[in-house]
Design a protein around this motif. Structure first.
Motif, PDB file in Angstrom:
ATOM      1  N   THR A  44       0.907  -1.327  -0.004  1.00 37.57           N
ATOM      2  CA  THR A  44      -0.151   0.214   0.097  1.00 37.57           C
ATOM      3  C   THR A  44       0.813   1.119   0.040  1.00 37.57           C
ATOM      4  O   THR A  44       0.533   2.254  -0.683  1.00 37.57           O
ATOM      5  CB  THR A  44      -0.812   0.076   1.248  1.00 37.57           C
ATOM      6  OG1 THR A  44      -1.979  -1.363   1.401  1.00 37.57           O
ATOM      7  CG2 THR A  44      -1.852   1.146   1.050  1.00 37.57           C
ATOM      8  N   PRO A  49      -2.617  -0.174  -5.471  1.00 35.26           N
ATOM      9  CA  PRO A  49      -4.016  -0.135  -4.786  1.00 35.26           C
ATOM     10  C   PRO A  49      -4.538  -1.429  -4.259  1.00 35.26           C
ATOM     11  O   PRO A  49      -5.659  -1.770  -4.868  1.00 35.26           O
ATOM     12  CB  PRO A  49      -4.678   0.431  -6.244  1.00 35.26           C
ATOM     13  CG  PRO A  49      -4.147  -0.210  -7.380  1.00 35.26           C
ATOM     14  CD  PRO A  49      -2.774  -0.458  -6.538  1.00 35.26           C
ATOM     15  N   VAL A  50      -4.294  -1.573  -3.031  1.00 38.82           N
ATOM     16  CA  VAL A  50      -4.694  -2.751  -2.501  1.00 38.82           C
ATOM     17  C   VAL A  50      -5.853  -2.347  -1.407  1.00 38.82           C
ATOM     18  O   VAL A  50      -5.955  -1.260  -0.605  1.00 38.82           O
ATOM     19  CB  VAL A  50      -3.678  -3.238  -1.418  1.00 38.82           C
ATOM     20  CG1 VAL A  50      -4.502  -4.346  -0.479  1.00 38.82           C
ATOM     21  CG2 VAL A  50      -2.653  -3.961  -2.284  1.00 38.82           C
ATOM     22  N   GLU A  51      -7.102  -2.834  -1.565  1.00 40.30           N
ATOM     23  CA  GLU A  51      -8.261  -2.446  -0.771  1.00 40.30           C
ATOM     24  C   GLU A  51      -8.504  -3.832   0.260  1.00 40.30           C
ATOM     25  O   GLU A  51      -8.298  -5.078  -0.225  1.00 40.30           O
ATOM     26  CB  GLU A  51      -9.375  -2.591  -1.706  1.00 40.30           C
ATOM     27  CG  GLU A  51      -9.330  -1.329  -2.591  1.00 40.30           C
ATOM     28  CD  GLU A  51     -10.679  -1.086  -3.393  1.00 40.30           C
ATOM     29  OE1 GLU A  51     -11.501  -1.859  -3.190  1.00 40.30           O
ATOM     30  OE2 GLU A  51     -10.905  -0.429  -4.301  1.00 40.30           O
ATOM     31  N   GLY A  52      -8.888  -3.616   1.437  1.00 37.91           N
ATOM     32  CA  GLY A  52      -9.428  -4.358   2.297  1.00 37.91           C
ATOM     33  C   GLY A  52      -8.965  -4.058   3.696  1.00 37.91           C
ATOM     34  O   GLY A  52      -8.177  -2.912   3.772  1.00 37.91           O
ATOM     35  N   GLU A  53      -8.803  -4.946   4.853  1.00 40.08           N
ATOM     36  CA  GLU A  53      -8.418  -4.790   6.031  1.00 40.08           C
ATOM     37  C   GLU A  53      -8.327  -6.030   6.592  1.00 40.08           C
ATOM     38  O   GLU A  53      -8.643  -7.163   6.441  1.00 40.08           O
ATOM     39  CB  GLU A  53      -9.545  -3.986   6.703  1.00 40.08           C
ATOM     40  CG  GLU A  53     -10.997  -4.454   6.891  1.00 40.08           C
ATOM     41  CD  GLU A  53     -11.676  -3.491   7.586  1.00 40.08           C
ATOM     42  OE1 GLU A  53     -11.630  -3.691   8.971  1.00 40.08           O
ATOM     43  OE2 GLU A  53     -12.714  -2.614   6.796  1.00 40.08           O
ATOM     44  N   TYR A  58      -8.267  -8.795   1.461  1.00 39.51           N
ATOM     45  CA  TYR A  58      -7.587  -7.829   0.476  1.00 39.51           C
ATOM     46  C   TYR A  58      -7.708  -8.232  -1.090  1.00 39.51           C
ATOM     47  O   TYR A  58      -8.053  -9.551  -1.524  1.00 39.51           O
ATOM     48  CB  TYR A  58      -5.917  -7.955   0.643  1.00 39.51           C
ATOM     49  CG  TYR A  58      -5.634  -7.725   1.864  1.00 39.51           C
ATOM     50  CD1 TYR A  58      -5.403  -6.312   2.621  1.00 39.51           C
ATOM     51  CD2 TYR A  58      -5.592  -8.531   2.978  1.00 39.51           C
ATOM     52  CE1 TYR A  58      -5.070  -5.908   3.706  1.00 39.51           C
ATOM     53  CE2 TYR A  58      -5.096  -8.354   4.272  1.00 39.51           C
ATOM     54  CZ  TYR A  58      -5.001  -7.001   4.933  1.00 39.51           C
ATOM     55  OH  TYR A  58      -4.691  -6.659   5.931  1.00 39.51           O
ATOM     56  N   VAL A  60      -7.313  -5.934  -5.284  1.00 43.41           N
ATOM     57  CA  VAL A  60      -6.626  -5.164  -6.072  1.00 43.41           C
ATOM     58  C   VAL A  60      -7.540  -4.662  -6.864  1.00 43.41           C
ATOM     59  O   VAL A  60      -7.949  -5.815  -8.002  1.00 43.41           O
ATOM     60  CB  VAL A  60      -5.233  -5.459  -6.595  1.00 43.41           C
ATOM     61  CG1 VAL A  60      -4.806  -4.329  -7.336  1.00 43.41           C
ATOM     62  CG2 VAL A  60      -4.272  -5.679  -5.437  1.00 43.41           C
ATOM     63  N   ARG A  61      -8.007  -3.482  -7.149  1.00 42.98           N
ATOM     64  CA  ARG A  61      -9.113  -3.320  -8.250  1.00 42.98           C
ATOM     65  C   ARG A  61      -9.024  -1.951  -9.053  1.00 42.98           C
ATOM     66  O   ARG A  61      -8.959  -1.972 -10.371  1.00 42.98           O
ATOM     67  CB  ARG A  61     -10.522  -3.486  -7.632  1.00 42.98           C
ATOM     68  CG  ARG A  61     -11.770  -3.044  -8.464  1.00 42.98           C
ATOM     69  CD  ARG A  61     -13.034  -3.268  -7.711  1.00 42.98           C
ATOM     70  NE  ARG A  61     -13.030  -2.411  -6.582  1.00 42.98           N
ATOM     71  CZ  ARG A  61     -14.064  -2.693  -5.688  1.00 42.98           C
ATOM     72  NH1 ARG A  61     -15.000  -3.952  -5.979  1.00 42.98           N
ATOM     73  NH2 ARG A  61     -14.245  -1.861  -4.698  1.00 42.98           N
ATOM     74  N   ASP A  62      -8.630  -0.886  -8.295  1.00 40.69           N
ATOM     75  CA  ASP A  62      -8.710   0.343  -9.037  1.00 40.69           C
ATOM     76  C   ASP A  62      -7.307   0.547  -9.879  1.00 40.69           C
ATOM     77  O   ASP A  62      -6.222   0.373  -9.525  1.00 40.69           O
ATOM     78  CB  ASP A  62      -8.686   1.614  -7.957  1.00 40.69           C
ATOM     79  CG  ASP A  62     -10.013   1.501  -7.262  1.00 40.69           C
ATOM     80  OD1 ASP A  62     -10.959   0.991  -7.965  1.00 40.69           O
ATOM     81  OD2 ASP A  62     -10.183   1.973  -6.318  1.00 40.69           O
TER      82      ASP A  62
END
Length: 223
Positions: A44, A49-53, A58, A60-62
């Motif tokens: 990150t 662009p890693v999303e999650g918590e 986790y 990666v999308r954007d």
């Protein structure tokens, strides 16, 4: 396994765009969940662009965009080669400038796609790794265009040197390191090779044609 190699493996797992639990990634890479949490923080911070918590998962999308510039792979290669050369110079001011420039580029660099999967960059590799790989870029690119098989000597992550005959399909950029997606005849399957780990490369006279199951369109990074 070196941490940079593990980060590369994590990106390979996340590139399918699905949600992955930290525990599942840890089991697959044979490390602790705490290690995966630290690796996610590193990715990150590097601009991935890693999303999650923690406790959820986790993904990666954007995509990252770089308006108004659009760099070709060749232009990007030239840019990174220049930074790699300057970063190894004895002049501390030039070295500092090259590293600063690399950080700015890494923060906004657009990514390429392979088939239906998104490929993502991360700025964790030293410039020396990039410099080692650049010598092989021209023959690899030529072989992809001419659909020519290659014989490579490849240094695996554990240090073992292997000989492979491959069908080169696609190169992609991962933040100062390039990789080559290919069909490996030794393993009878797709493999992603780090170009900087190729010790030697020879173009073979044998050409290849599209065969079902061996085309770039058939490559699934999630498998």
């Amino acid at each position: 396994m070196r941490r940079t190699d593990r980060l590369f493996d994590i990106i390979q797992i996340l590139r399918d765009g699905k949600l992955h639990r930290a525990q599942d990634i840890a089991d697959r890479l044979e490390v602790s969940v705490r290690t995966i949490y630290r690796d996610m923080d590193t990715l990150t911070a590097s601009g991935v662009p890693v999303e999650g918590e923690r406790g959820v998962g986790y993904m990666v999308r954007d995509q990252i965009t770089l308006p108004p510039l659009n760099l070709t792979p060749q232009e990007l290669e030239a840019l990174n080669l220049g930074m790699a050369i300057v970063a190894e110079a004895a002049d501390p001011d030039l070295k500092s400038a090259a590293l600063s420039l690399a950080d700015k580029i890494d923060a906004v660099l657009p990514t390429e796609t392979i088939a239906a999967a998104d490929a993502w960059k991360f700025a964790v590799y030293p410039f020396a790794d990039a410099a080692r790989g650049f010598t092989h870029m021209p023959p690899v690119r030529a072989a992809i265009k001419s659909r020519q098989k290659l014989r490579i000597s490849y240094r695996r992550i554990d240090g073992t040197l292997t000989e492979r005959t491959i069908r080169p399909l696609h190169m992609e950029y991962w933040g100062r390191v390039w990789t080559l997606t290919a069909w490996c005849e030794l393993r009878s399957g797709f493999r992603v090779f780090r170009i900087d780990l190729i010790e030697d490369l020879t173009a073979l006279p044998e050409l290849f044609t599209d065969e079902p199951g061996k085309r770039l369109a058939d490559f699934d990074p999630a498998t």
